[in-house]
Design a protein around this motif. Sequence first.
Motif, PDB file in Angstrom:
ATOM      1  N   GLY A  51     -86.117 -47.872  30.139  1.00  0.00           N
ATOM      2  CA  GLY A  51     -86.799 -46.972  29.127  1.00  0.00           C
ATOM      3  C   GLY A  51     -87.878 -46.221  29.348  1.00  0.00           C
ATOM      4  N   CYS A  52     -88.351 -46.023  30.677  1.00  0.00           N
ATOM      5  CA  CYS A  52     -89.596 -45.034  31.046  1.00  0.00           C
ATOM      6  C   CYS A  52     -89.334 -43.676  31.801  1.00  0.00           C
ATOM      7  N   GLU A  53     -87.927 -43.253  31.352  1.00  0.00           N
ATOM      8  CA  GLU A  53     -87.657 -42.020  31.878  1.00  0.00           C
ATOM      9  C   GLU A  53     -88.642 -40.748  31.670  1.00  0.00           C
ATOM     10  N   ARG A  54     -89.017 -40.875  30.473  1.00  0.00           N
ATOM     11  CA  ARG A  54     -89.867 -39.673  30.081  1.00  0.00           C
ATOM     12  C   ARG A  54     -91.413 -39.739  30.703  1.00  0.00           C
ATOM     13  N   ARG A  55     -91.664 -40.890  31.573  1.00  0.00           N
ATOM     14  CA  ARG A  55     -92.962 -41.084  31.832  1.00  0.00           C
ATOM     15  C   ARG A  55     -93.052 -40.926  33.312  1.00  0.00           C
ATOM     16  N   VAL A  56     -91.911 -40.572  33.922  1.00  0.00           N
ATOM     17  CA  VAL A  56     -91.826 -40.402  35.344  1.00  0.00           C
ATOM     18  C   VAL A  56     -92.773 -39.187  36.018  1.00  0.00           C
ATOM     19  N   VAL A  57     -93.751 -39.274  36.775  1.00  0.00           N
ATOM     20  CA  VAL A  57     -94.507 -38.596  37.404  1.00  0.00           C
ATOM     21  C   VAL A  57     -94.301 -38.441  38.940  1.00  0.00           C
ATOM     22  N   PHE A  58     -94.761 -39.361  39.602  1.00  0.00           N
ATOM     23  CA  PHE A  58     -94.396 -39.414  40.981  1.00  0.00           C
ATOM     24  C   PHE A  58     -93.759 -40.285  41.292  1.00  0.00           C
ATOM     25  N   ASP A  59     -92.809 -40.513  42.381  1.00  0.00           N
ATOM     26  CA  ASP A  59     -91.767 -41.398  42.746  1.00  0.00           C
ATOM     27  C   ASP A  59     -92.186 -42.045  44.166  1.00  0.00           C
ATOM     28  N   PHE A  60     -91.298 -43.060  44.458  1.00  0.00           N
ATOM     29  CA  PHE A  60     -91.294 -43.972  45.538  1.00  0.00           C
ATOM     30  C   PHE A  60     -91.313 -42.685  46.891  1.00  0.00           C
ATOM     31  N   ILE A  61     -90.490 -41.587  47.034  1.00  0.00           N
ATOM     32  CA  ILE A  61     -90.363 -40.910  48.106  1.00  0.00           C
ATOM     33  C   ILE A  61     -91.826 -40.185  48.090  1.00  0.00           C
ATOM     34  N   ASN A  62     -92.336 -39.763  47.012  1.00  0.00           N
ATOM     35  CA  ASN A  62     -93.654 -39.278  46.944  1.00  0.00           C
ATOM     36  C   ASN A  62     -94.594 -40.055  47.552  1.00  0.00           C
ATOM     37  N   VAL A  63     -94.664 -41.277  47.424  1.00  0.00           N
ATOM     38  CA  VAL A  63     -95.424 -42.229  48.085  1.00  0.00           C
ATOM     39  C   VAL A  63     -95.278 -42.517  49.446  1.00  0.00           C
ATOM     40  N   ILE A  64     -94.024 -42.623  49.837  1.00  0.00           N
ATOM     41  CA  ILE A  64     -93.536 -42.745  51.411  1.00  0.00           C
ATOM     42  C   ILE A  64     -94.262 -41.364  52.061  1.00  0.00           C
ATOM     43  N   GLN A  65     -94.042 -40.184  51.488  1.00  0.00           N
ATOM     44  CA  GLN A  65     -94.455 -38.949  52.161  1.00  0.00           C
ATOM     45  C   GLN A  65     -95.973 -38.488  52.002  1.00  0.00           C
ATOM     46  N   GLY A  66     -96.836 -39.431  51.429  1.00  0.00           N
ATOM     47  CA  GLY A  66     -98.037 -39.365  51.238  1.00  0.00           C
ATOM     48  C   GLY A  66     -98.463 -38.336  50.299  1.00  0.00           C
ATOM     49  N   ASP A  67     -97.584 -37.668  49.506  1.00  0.00           N
ATOM     50  CA  ASP A  67     -97.982 -36.816  48.246  1.00  0.00           C
ATOM     51  C   ASP A  67     -98.706 -37.621  47.170  1.00  0.00           C
ATOM     52  N   ALA A  68     -98.502 -38.746  47.179  1.00  0.00           N
ATOM     53  CA  ALA A  68     -99.024 -39.615  45.914  1.00  0.00           C
ATOM     54  C   ALA A  68     -99.516 -40.908  46.406  1.00  0.00           C
TER      55      ALA A  68
ATOM     56  N   LEU B  24     -83.990 -36.223  28.572  1.00  0.00           N
ATOM     57  CA  LEU B  24     -83.770 -36.018  30.109  1.00  0.00           C
ATOM     58  C   LEU B  24     -83.369 -34.805  30.925  1.00  0.00           C
ATOM     59  N   LEU B  25     -81.977 -34.743  30.514  1.00  0.00           N
ATOM     60  CA  LEU B  25     -81.092 -33.632  31.117  1.00  0.00           C
ATOM     61  C   LEU B  25     -81.683 -32.235  30.952  1.00  0.00           C
ATOM     62  N   ALA B  26     -82.200 -31.937  29.852  1.00  0.00           N
ATOM     63  CA  ALA B  26     -82.795 -30.559  29.410  1.00  0.00           C
ATOM     64  C   ALA B  26     -84.012 -30.392  30.348  1.00  0.00           C
ATOM     65  N   HIS B  27     -84.796 -31.741  30.404  1.00  0.00           N
ATOM     66  CA  HIS B  27     -85.977 -31.372  31.466  1.00  0.00           C
ATOM     67  C   HIS B  27     -85.628 -31.147  32.688  1.00  0.00           C
ATOM     68  N   GLU B  28     -84.412 -31.829  33.230  1.00  0.00           N
ATOM     69  CA  GLU B  28     -84.142 -31.979  34.517  1.00  0.00           C
ATOM     70  C   GLU B  28     -83.502 -30.570  35.056  1.00  0.00           C
ATOM     71  N   LYS B  29     -82.644 -29.895  34.154  1.00  0.00           N
ATOM     72  CA  LYS B  29     -82.039 -28.790  34.238  1.00  0.00           C
ATOM     73  C   LYS B  29     -82.885 -27.721  34.011  1.00  0.00           C
ATOM     74  N   GLY B  30     -83.643 -27.778  32.914  1.00  0.00           N
ATOM     75  CA  GLY B  30     -84.318 -26.538  32.415  1.00  0.00           C
ATOM     76  C   GLY B  30     -85.087 -25.642  33.198  1.00  0.00           C
ATOM     77  N   SER B  31     -85.346 -24.566  32.720  1.00  0.00           N
ATOM     78  CA  SER B  31     -85.906 -23.461  33.530  1.00  0.00           C
ATOM     79  C   SER B  31     -87.331 -23.620  34.187  1.00  0.00           C
ATOM     80  N   GLY B  32     -87.773 -24.694  33.676  1.00  0.00           N
ATOM     81  CA  GLY B  32     -89.052 -25.331  33.664  1.00  0.00           C
ATOM     82  C   GLY B  32     -89.545 -25.263  35.237  1.00  0.00           C
ATOM     83  N   PRO B  33     -90.838 -25.845  35.395  1.00  0.00           N
ATOM     84  CA  PRO B  33     -91.293 -25.809  36.856  1.00  0.00           C
ATOM     85  C   PRO B  33     -90.459 -26.905  37.730  1.00  0.00           C
ATOM     86  N   SER B  34     -90.651 -26.491  38.916  1.00  0.00           N
ATOM     87  CA  SER B  34     -89.530 -27.593  39.990  1.00  0.00           C
ATOM     88  C   SER B  34     -90.254 -28.964  39.927  1.00  0.00           C
TER      89      SER B  34
END
Lengths: 272, 90
Positions: A51-68, B24-34
Amino acid sequence: MSKVIVVTSGKGGVGKTTSAAALSAGLAKRGFKTCVIDFDVGLRNLDMIMGCERRVVFDFINVIQGDAKLKQALIKDRRLDNLSILPTSQTRDKEALTQEGVEKVLNELREEFDYIVCDSPAGIERGAQMAMYFADEAVVVTNPEVSSVRDSDRMLGLLNSKTARAERGDGSAVPAHLLLTRYDPKRIEDGEMMTVEDVLEILAIPLLGVIPESPAVLRASNVGVPVVLGDSSRAATAYEEAVGRLIGEQTEVRIEAESRPGLFQRLFKRTA
Amino acid sequence: MFGFFKKPKKAGSGSAAKERLQILLAHEKGSGPSPDYLALLQRDILDAIRRHVHVEKDAVDIRVDRDDELSSLEINIELPSQTMAQATGQ
């Protein structure tokens, strides 16, 4: 001492992410600092189940690659403050999971958390390999059904050969526990499904728990709440007890169907 | 078999799932930033700040909360107290 636990199965759709979410929330509920990591690069779903899908900013891969930094990518659960989620990338591919990168992140997590739960993707490709490689223990999620049991057996083989522990060559393997999910006592009674004993005989690993087929599981994923944090249900109790066994409690495994089976449950299964 | 024609008693969980997916899908597919723009944004913010004060590489903390109506972006930058003292002293 911190412990890395992989939740794996080989086969898809057996309940790995549901179980990883429920077990980690259960561990956190008992006061352990717990982090749950999504290894399914490109098909992330743990964030939705938690239930935290709206709060994802950086992820595991960003951390591995040094971006976060790791602390920037970790999402603190809003219900349990000793629970954190490390989401994976939805856009990269699995090759981004380098062994060195995964090891570095896990070592950093080990400094802060008591339990690190790795939610493996289905299959035996890179994501699944990396999820299990550094594990101290494994939870093998299995349905009482032929292809799931066969795939679990295959995963046990990999746990005994393709992990850091196995490669040390001192004869130690990753201890594996069986978590039997989507267990339907009614169908087992009718002889349509393998019993717990049947599966245990084939896989020959200790039983961590039996989670009954339950509408509470679908309901929990619908609203993004780990099963153990949702409405009380037999499935939630079964997960709570499995968590107890995971931390060493010696309790008898009870197998109880949800108390309201019949039409309601059948309706849910139809749509699942 | 009447159950098939009845609405589920607990309306909510199914529609909650649909709503969450739509957002979620609107944000992922949207024309927003990469999807990776936040990492780039973070770098740009840091570069801009570092032109004026010295801050650590990990001093920027970005949080988002997406909703169907509006999303919020929260950026916290930790300034070392020394820098603050220097800046005000000048």
